[in-house]
Design a protein around this motif. Structure first.
Motif, PDB file in Angstrom:
ATOM      1  N   LYS A 387       0.841  -1.214   0.000  1.00  0.00           N
ATOM      2  CA  LYS A 387       0.000   0.000   0.000  1.00  0.00           C
ATOM      3  C   LYS A 387       0.870   1.257   0.000  1.00  0.00           C
ATOM      4  N   LYS A 388       1.960   1.255   0.768  1.00  0.00           N
ATOM      5  CA  LYS A 388       2.843   2.413   0.780  1.00  0.00           C
ATOM      6  C   LYS A 388       3.454   2.636  -0.601  1.00  0.00           C
ATOM      7  N   ASN A 389       3.815   1.558  -1.282  1.00  0.00           N
ATOM      8  CA  ASN A 389       4.392   1.682  -2.617  1.00  0.00           C
ATOM      9  C   ASN A 389       3.375   2.241  -3.613  1.00  0.00           C
ATOM     10  N   ILE A 390       2.138   1.782  -3.512  1.00  0.00           N
ATOM     11  CA  ILE A 390       1.080   2.309  -4.387  1.00  0.00           C
ATOM     12  C   ILE A 390       0.854   3.793  -4.105  1.00  0.00           C
ATOM     13  N   ASP A 391       0.792   4.150  -2.841  1.00  0.00           N
ATOM     14  CA  ASP A 391       0.596   5.558  -2.479  1.00  0.00           C
ATOM     15  C   ASP A 391       1.781   6.412  -2.928  1.00  0.00           C
ATOM     16  N   ALA A 392       2.986   5.828  -2.914  1.00  0.00           N
ATOM     17  CA  ALA A 392       4.163   6.562  -3.398  1.00  0.00           C
ATOM     18  C   ALA A 392       4.031   6.874  -4.886  1.00  0.00           C
ATOM     19  N   LEU A 697      11.636   3.372   9.370  1.00  0.00           N
ATOM     20  CA  LEU A 697      11.142   4.513   8.619  1.00  0.00           C
ATOM     21  C   LEU A 697       9.984   5.150   9.395  1.00  0.00           C
ATOM     22  N   THR A 698       9.745   6.416   9.121  1.00  0.00           N
ATOM     23  CA  THR A 698       8.899   7.188  10.039  1.00  0.00           C
ATOM     24  C   THR A 698       7.701   7.880   9.404  1.00  0.00           C
ATOM     25  N   THR A 699       7.300   7.466   8.199  1.00  0.00           N
ATOM     26  CA  THR A 699       6.108   8.078   7.611  1.00  0.00           C
ATOM     27  C   THR A 699       4.859   7.490   8.275  1.00  0.00           C
ATOM     28  N   PRO A 700       3.702   8.106   8.074  1.00  0.00           N
ATOM     29  CA  PRO A 700       2.464   7.535   8.644  1.00  0.00           C
ATOM     30  C   PRO A 700       2.185   6.116   8.161  1.00  0.00           C
ATOM     31  N   ALA A 701       2.744   5.728   7.013  1.00  0.00           N
ATOM     32  CA  ALA A 701       2.501   4.384   6.493  1.00  0.00           C
ATOM     33  C   ALA A 701       3.320   3.324   7.214  1.00  0.00           C
ATOM     34  N   ASP A 702       4.377   3.740   7.905  1.00  0.00           N
ATOM     35  CA  ASP A 702       5.300   2.777   8.518  1.00  0.00           C
ATOM     36  C   ASP A 702       4.829   2.421   9.920  1.00  0.00           C
ATOM     37  N   LYS A 703       4.037   1.344   9.966  1.00  0.00           N
ATOM     38  CA  LYS A 703       3.426   0.902  11.224  1.00  0.00           C
ATOM     39  C   LYS A 703       3.987  -0.472  11.601  1.00  0.00           C
TER      40      LYS A 703
END
Length: 843
Positions: A387-392, A697-703
């Motif tokens: 999902k993070k890759n798609i959002d990127a 990593l520290t973006t909102p996607a990195d959970k």
């Protein structure tokens, strides 16, 4: 691979961990079966699942994913405690006898000496050898180095004359530190961490170390692994532990031995050799960084100097780095690379940060990268946290995809769950370039055994599809034309790149292969042999490379593959006079057609083979040189009495049990750390459970999930024989074999949750969910981990939302990597696809 596929047939013992070659490398696995059939070789399979490899094994141990270092560390402890070690090999062919500086601390609390809590980086100055001479039987006099001058920032260097103790008794010699490090890996600790019952892994230890029972040096064992070892936040150190074990047992450099990586694609080895990763140049030359103010400072930084006991000798082959680097720059920039302009060194980019795969996508997610070329790389499916890759990609301005089929990356905007209104808001322009498949291209592939094998195209590309090199060449020539017309900030690297192909728009790969091999740029002569090479002729090997601009080579490791004798990589000779499976006239293996690396170690210190029935190389007293069935991986005229170490690429000349000065960033010895997501605290040091130098990593996607949040099941991913990565789901025959995704779960977990086979279930991580049918199996069993009952599940990686939809209405079409975390190994930067936490429930 230190050895090769065929060489596996020569072994007496196989440990297969982190890989499942029976299913993922079925053609290569036949050599393991040959060893069992013809040599009565034993095979130990250690895996989270009972696989088809396990079905052929003499012993299977089910391990918790991510605990391989604990298992291997316990095995080292067992070998040392039971005196099943190769004593002469250890003393003479490894750094076991070298003394380490006073002030070095082992990680009893989870941290080595020098850790900076604020930066999460080690000061590695204590991870070094003590200067001095022979300390055998002498009292400890300390290992303090002279303090640096005030304000000095000179990085620590290896001492040229190391202190050593050939009795291996000094408390700060590498062997005693190794012994102390892994004495903590007791059977009780190994059982608590791995979940393998003590009686099972002790049986595995007994069988594997039996090759050194009663001091026997004739038998040999091999270790076989794949991405089940690399895809962890400490993956490099797992492989290091295996290498250390093989050095302790004296198995490296020998027929049937070694540490053998099974590459996941047909040309992954070649891609790495030619710098398919960000921090190296072709031939594993290090990338420049901003501190390299000129070529001299660059080569000084990256060229090691010998560091050894003074009576010993070291070939230190990386001392030839200036020759390799100048020849590479001449291949890149031709006449524009001169001594006066530092061989065009400043044309090369200087790496000032981490540009690894996961970081690139993180930068795109943050809006810092505007465009991406994805040629033969399905980034949406490959990377962690789909999902993070798609959002990127939604934040990029443009995307160029070169593929043979529409894939998930080129249709990221069609990912399941994306609404029509959301699609309208995506501004990324996508360009699709139809490429040629492997059967439509000629060129070389480099397999796991380091063989360069030339192949011909079977048929031309269909329609408007183009060859990869044509696409790249035509983009490059158009970019260069723009620089010629409009200028630019720094056009020189583009304008002066050599492009002397007979058809610049369609470069023949045979010409590229010859360019990579290299040629003489002036008449050359070997004064010792009298051999001459005329200007313009192909070089016969990397020993001819010069640092004065008279040679060019695109990759020094491949020098010798395409000579004046022709394309040695296209050879198909089937003669094997030794019977060892060397086949010296089949293709060409780097370096210089050697089939087993470090093969000097197959002999004792007098140059006589440890096992005369598997003779690889040996010292010829009559000829005063090394000869053999294989090409000696050694200085040809180095007499055994000179005591030159067999590990010629290390400045010490010997194998490294202890890695000095931070060649790996998280410790000179491997230490067991828990995966970033783990069901338990680390039993060795609960207050430092994970690898301390791993940075999340520290973006909102990195959970990241925890057991307290309900994520208690360990999940690992794997591949199937019936599918090839993400491509074959476009092939009807493959899809008929595996028409839809599934999730492999233990019978006991299914019973606990009231789930029956083929029922849809939902697997959730902190990052996403994955829905598929349950494959209820006895191949994975519940485990007791540090007193807790823990389940593991497995998910094949292949299915996504592109391809033939055999069961579309009942298939969620979601990628498995929606679940995996964006955390990486600090050395190789490989994501942790194995051993993360999930919860399982009915869909």
């Amino acid at each position: 691979m230190t050895n090769g596929w065929i060489d596996i047939k020569n072994t007496d013992m196989m440990l297969v961990m982190g890989g499942n070659p029976a299913e993922n490398h079925p053609c290569g696995f036949k050599w393991a079966i040959e060893a069992k059939r013809n040599r009565n070789a034993k095979l130990i399979s250690v895996d989270p699942r009972f696989t088809r490899t396990s079905a052929t094994a003499d012993l299977f141990c089910q391990i918790r994913a991510g605990t391989d270092i604990a298992f291997l560390g316990g095995l080292i402890n067992y070998a040392i405690t039971n005196n099943r070690i190769a004593k002469d090999y250890l003393v003479n062919y490894t750094n076991a006898a070298f003394l380490i500086k006073e002030g070095f601390k082992l990680p009893e609390d989870g941290l080595y000496s020098g850790f900076d809590e604020a930066t999460k980086v080690y000061d590695k100055s204590t991870w070094n050898y003590q200067e001095g001479g022979d300390m055998s039987g002498k009292a400890d006099t300390g290992g303090h180095a002279s303090p640096p001058a005030a304000g000095a920032k000179t990085p620590p260097m290896l001492p040229p004359n190391t202190a050593y103790d050939l009795t291996l008794q000094h408390p700060r010699c590498v062997f005693q530190l190794l012994k102390k490090q892994y004495s903590r890996y007791t059977p009780e600790i190994v059982e608590r961490i791995t979940g393998i019952p003590k009686d099972q892994f002790l049986k595995a230890y007994e069988i594997f170390t039996s090759v050194r029972k009663d001091g026997d040096m004739k038998k040999v064992a091999t270790i076989i692994y794949a991405v089940g070892w690399t895809q962890h936040s400490y993956g490099t150190q797992v492989i290091r532990t295996a290498a250390m074990l093989q050095l302790v047992l004296g198995n490296v450099g020998r027929a049937g031995g070694g540490v053998n990586a099974l590459r996941g694609h047909s040309n992954i080895q070649g891609a790495t050799d030619l710098a398919g990763i960000f921090d190296i140049l072709p031939g594993y030359l290090k990338m420049p960084n901003p501190t390299d103010t000129d070529f001299a400072s660059y080569v000084k930084r990256i060229t090691p100097t010998a560091s050894k006991p003074s009576p010993w000798d070291s070939f230190n082959y990386w001392s030839n780095t200036p020759k390799f680097a100048v020849s590479f720059l001449k291949a890149m920039y031709g006449d524009a690379a001169t001594k006066q302009n530092d061989w065009a060194f400043h044309y090369l980019p200087k790496i000032d940060r981490n540009y690894s795969w996961t970081q690139i996508w993180d930068h795109m997610y943050r809006g810092e990268i505007q465009g991406l070329f994805a040629i033969g790389m399905n980034g949406v499916m490959i990377g962690p946290d789909t999902k993070k890759n798609i959002d990127a990609l939604k934040k990029a301005e443009w995307l160029v995809v070169g593929e043979i089929y529409p894939d998930e990356t080129s249709e990221f905007w069609r990912a399941p769950g994306t609404t029509a209104d959301e699609m309208k808001g995506i501004k990324t322009t996508v360009y699709r370039l139809p490429c040629a498949s492997f059967a439509e291209k000629d060129g070389t592939m480099v397999n796991s055994a380091r063989w360069l094998q030339w192949k011909n195209a079977a048929l031309p590309p269909p329609g408007q599809a183009r060859l990869d090199q044509d696409i790249l060449a035509q983009i490059f020539l158009r970019v260069r034309a723009l620089y010629q017309k409009d200028g630019g900030k720094f056009p020189d690297p583009v304008l002066h790149a050599t492009w002397a192909y007979s058809d610049p728009q369609h470069p023949p790969l045979s010409e590229v292969a010859k360019e990579i091999n290299g040629k003489a740029l002036a008449d050359l002569k070997d004064e010792k042999t009298g051999q001459e090479i005329k200007s313009g002729q192909q070089l016969p090997g990397f020993a001819w490379l010069k640092d004065d601009g008279t040679t060019a080579s695109g990759n020094w490791l491949y020098c010798g593959s395409w000579t004046e004798a022709g394309a040695l990589l296209a050879r198909r000779g089937t003669e094997d006079p030794s019977g060892l499976g060397i086949y010296p006239n089949w293709a060409w293996s780097w370096p210089m057609n050697r089939r087993v690396m470090y093969n000097r170690a197959s002999c004792d210190i007098d140059g006589k083979p440890w096992d005369s029935s598997r003779r690889q190389v040996w010292w010829s007293e009559a000829g005063q040189k090394w000869v053999g069935n294989d090409v000696p991986d050694f200085k040809p005229d180095s007499h055994p009495k000179d005591h030159m170490g067999p590990f010629i690429m290390n400045p010490e000349g010997v194998g490294r049990l202890f890695v000095p000065l931070g060649a790996v960033g998280d410790g000179p010895f491997p230490e067991h750390y828990e995966p970033i997501e783990s069901p338990i605290k680390n039993p060795l040091h609960p207050n430092q459970s994970n690898n301390p130098v791993v940075k999340k990593l520290t973006t909102p996607a990195d959970k990241f999930g925890t057991p307290e949040e309900g994520f208690t099941v360990v999940c690992t991913t794997y591949r199937l024989t019936e599918q090839y990565h993400y491509w074959t789901k476009n092939n009807p025959m493959n899809v008929q074999l595996i028409p839809e995704p599934f999730i492999e779960i233990p019978v006991e977990l299914a019973s606990d949750l009231g789930i029956s086979g083929s029922e849809k279930i939902k697997v959730s991580s902190a990052r996403g969910t994955y829905i598929a049918k349950a494959f209820v199996t006895k191949r994975i069993k519940p485990m007791t981990i540090d007193g807790k009952k823990v389940y593991q599940i497995g998910i094949p990686i292949h299915q996504g939302y592109r391809g033939i939809a055999e069961d579309e209405e009942r298939n969620a079409r979601t990628p498995a990597n929606l679940l995996s975390p964006t955390v990486i190994d600090p050395n190789a930067f490989t994501p942790e696809f194995k051993g993360f936490l999930v919860k399982v429930e009915k869909a």
